[in-house]
Design a protein around this motif. Structure first.
Motif, PDB file in Angstrom:
ATOM      1  N   LYS A   1      54.874  45.331  42.085  1.00 16.86           N
ATOM      2  CA  LYS A   1      54.440  46.376  41.152  1.00 16.86           C
ATOM      3  C   LYS A   1      53.163  46.999  41.677  1.00 16.86           C
ATOM      4  O   LYS A   1      52.438  46.313  42.393  1.00 16.86           O
ATOM      5  CB  LYS A   1      54.241  45.861  39.736  1.00 16.86           C
TER       6      LYS A   1
ATOM      7  N   GLN B   1      40.140  39.980  34.472  1.00 11.89           N
ATOM      8  CA  GLN B   1      39.910  39.244  35.721  1.00 11.89           C
ATOM      9  C   GLN B   1      38.435  39.368  36.098  1.00 11.89           C
ATOM     10  O   GLN B   1      37.743  40.271  35.624  1.00 11.89           O
ATOM     11  CB  GLN B   1      40.720  39.844  36.869  1.00 11.89           C
TER      12      GLN B   1
ATOM     13  N   ASP C   1      47.096  47.934  38.800  1.00 13.71           N
ATOM     14  CA  ASP C   1      47.182  46.578  39.347  1.00 13.71           C
ATOM     15  C   ASP C   1      47.568  45.545  38.285  1.00 13.71           C
ATOM     16  O   ASP C   1      48.529  44.797  38.460  1.00 13.71           O
ATOM     17  CB  ASP C   1      45.841  46.209  39.990  1.00 13.71           C
TER      18      ASP C   1
ATOM     19  N   HIS D   1      51.446  45.023  34.587  1.00 14.83           N
ATOM     20  CA  HIS D   1      52.100  43.826  34.026  1.00 14.83           C
ATOM     21  C   HIS D   1      52.071  43.874  32.498  1.00 14.83           C
ATOM     22  O   HIS D   1      53.068  43.597  31.836  1.00 14.83           O
ATOM     23  CB  HIS D   1      51.346  42.556  34.440  1.00 14.83           C
TER      24      HIS D   1
ATOM     25  N   TYR E   1      41.174  37.838  46.374  1.00 14.64           N
ATOM     26  CA  TYR E   1      40.679  36.536  45.892  1.00 14.64           C
ATOM     27  C   TYR E   1      39.937  35.735  46.967  1.00 14.64           C
ATOM     28  O   TYR E   1      39.867  34.521  46.870  1.00 14.64           O
ATOM     29  CB  TYR E   1      41.823  35.667  45.358  1.00 14.64           C
TER      30      TYR E   1
END
Ligand code: SOE
Length: 381
Positions: A96, A155, A181, A185, A222
């Motif tokens: 996605k 996040q 990003d 979702h 990350y």
């Protein structure tokens, strides 16, 4: 078709997660990968014991006889790669968002249908068994009419101005970042679980770090690497760190979502609360095996993930009995199980897994949200 041969392009954060999930499904072999530098492609192939490594995706699909490809690259490459694979008759599983522009997504939906190929988008959050249980509680009438929706996806891996990634650049990410990003979702999930369509949006974006320190060399998602002054250059940021969106649904009721990539301590937390006419359901991805069920006239409940307590459609996503926790890596495995069953010929009238049509729908909402922020007004979907 005996062993299904698969190629994976993009070996950053999520590509290896796709490979690990695929290796947990019998009869699938990842025979080739493609990554942007020769050194990294070969290192990843050696580390993951993949027979062949390419630096050019188009060469990989020309030279390998692949049945399916997984596209795990930065967003702007999804469309040209998916198009090329479909044209060669290869089934496509894409990360996605499906594309960066709505017209591109539309073209992919049409091309996949014309070619009769399996097409899926990796909206893996749908595959937490508790999420499917929430969907079933709504479908079976336990929830009642949807009164309101409260969602967030938070996040902190882009918290500091020294945190950097390709997602910050519109040339790679598209016009939006936090919404594209992680909002992707959440937006997909809330329509999937509630069964309601969003009809209008009103968005307000914020770029907390107007300038960031761009590393002189690429940094992986990350990585958590603290950069020193000699490692970076100051660059202006044109994508949002944070967004709040008001939603109107097709039943006349309303909701709101907030996404942020600068929320200290929130590592990767999607939360969805749906208030219905009979009860309220509240779920969070950081405690994915628990569902809070709220009542007005009796004590509230917490349902723990246990196939014996689930509707069969949700129990189908559980591999271990209650008390044996499953999590993020299991979601991709369950999604790919359904996708590869279709590739093997188990064609249902309407696939359960998220298709390019769902990718198009999410992108449509994303574009309207960006437009609404730009105009500072309500926009119809
Ligand atoms: C980075 O924000 C990211 O890796 C997303 O791109 C994924 O979709 C999400 O699952 C975790 O965070």
């Amino acid at each position: 078709m005996d062993t299904i041969k698969v190629g994976v392009v993009g070996l950053g954060f999520i590509g290896p997660a796709h490979i690990e999930a695929l290796r947990r499904i019998p009869g699938i072999e990842v025979t080739a990968i493609s990554h942007h530098t020769r050194e990294k492609a070969e290192a990843k192939a050696a580390q993951l014991r993949i027979p062949r490594a390419y630096t050019d995706f188009y060469e990989m699909i020309d030279q390998e006889s692949l049945d399916a490809v997984h596209i795990c690259t930065p967003n702007h490459l999804h469309y040209p790669m998916a198009k090329a694979a479909l044209e060669k008759g290869i089934h496509v599983i894409c990360e996605k968002p499906l594309a960066v522009k709505l017209e591109e997504a539309q073209e992919l939906v049409e091309l996949a249908a014309k070619k009769g190929l399996v097409n899926a988008v990796h909206f893996n959050i749908r595959y937490y068994p508790m999420v499917r249980q929430m969907k079933m509680l709504r479908e079976k009438g336990d929830l009642g009419e949807v009164f309101s929706v409260l969602g967030s996806y938070l996040q902190d891996w882009l918290f500091y101005a020294t945190d950097y990634n390709w997602r910050l650049e519109p040339e790679q990410s598209g016009d939006s970042r936090a919404i594209a990003d992680i909002g992707s979702h959440l937006i997909d999930l809330l329509e999937y679980v509630t069964g309601r369509k969003v009809t209008q949006v009103m968005a307000d974006f914020n770029t907390v770090h107007q300038t960031r320190k761009k590393p002189l060399k690429p940094v992986e998602t990350y990585s958590g690497k603290m950069l020193q002054p000699e490692d970076y250059a100051d660059v202006p940021i044109r994508t949002e760190d944070h967004a709040t969106v008001l939603l109107r649904f097709d039943n006349g009721n309303k909701g709101s979502v907030t996404v942020s990539q600068v929320a200290a301590g929130r590592k990767n937390r999607l939360s969805l609360e749906i208030a219905g006419s009979k009860q309220t359901l509240s779920w969070c991805s950081e405690t994915p095996n628990e569902l809070w069920i709220g009542h007005r006239d009796e004590p509230n409940q917490v349902l723990l993930r246990d196939p014996a307590l689930f509707y069969p459609e949700a129990a189908a996503l559980v591999a271990y009995p209650g008390g044996h926790n499953e999590g993020f890596p299991d979601t991709s495995k369950q999604l790919f199980r359904e996708v590869y069953a279709a590739i093997r010929g188990d064609q249902r009238e309407a696939p359960l897994y998220p298709t390019f049509a769902d990718g198009y729908r999410e992108l449509l909402l994303c574009e309207r949200i960006v437009e609404s922020n730009h105009k500072s007004s309500w926009v119809s979907v």
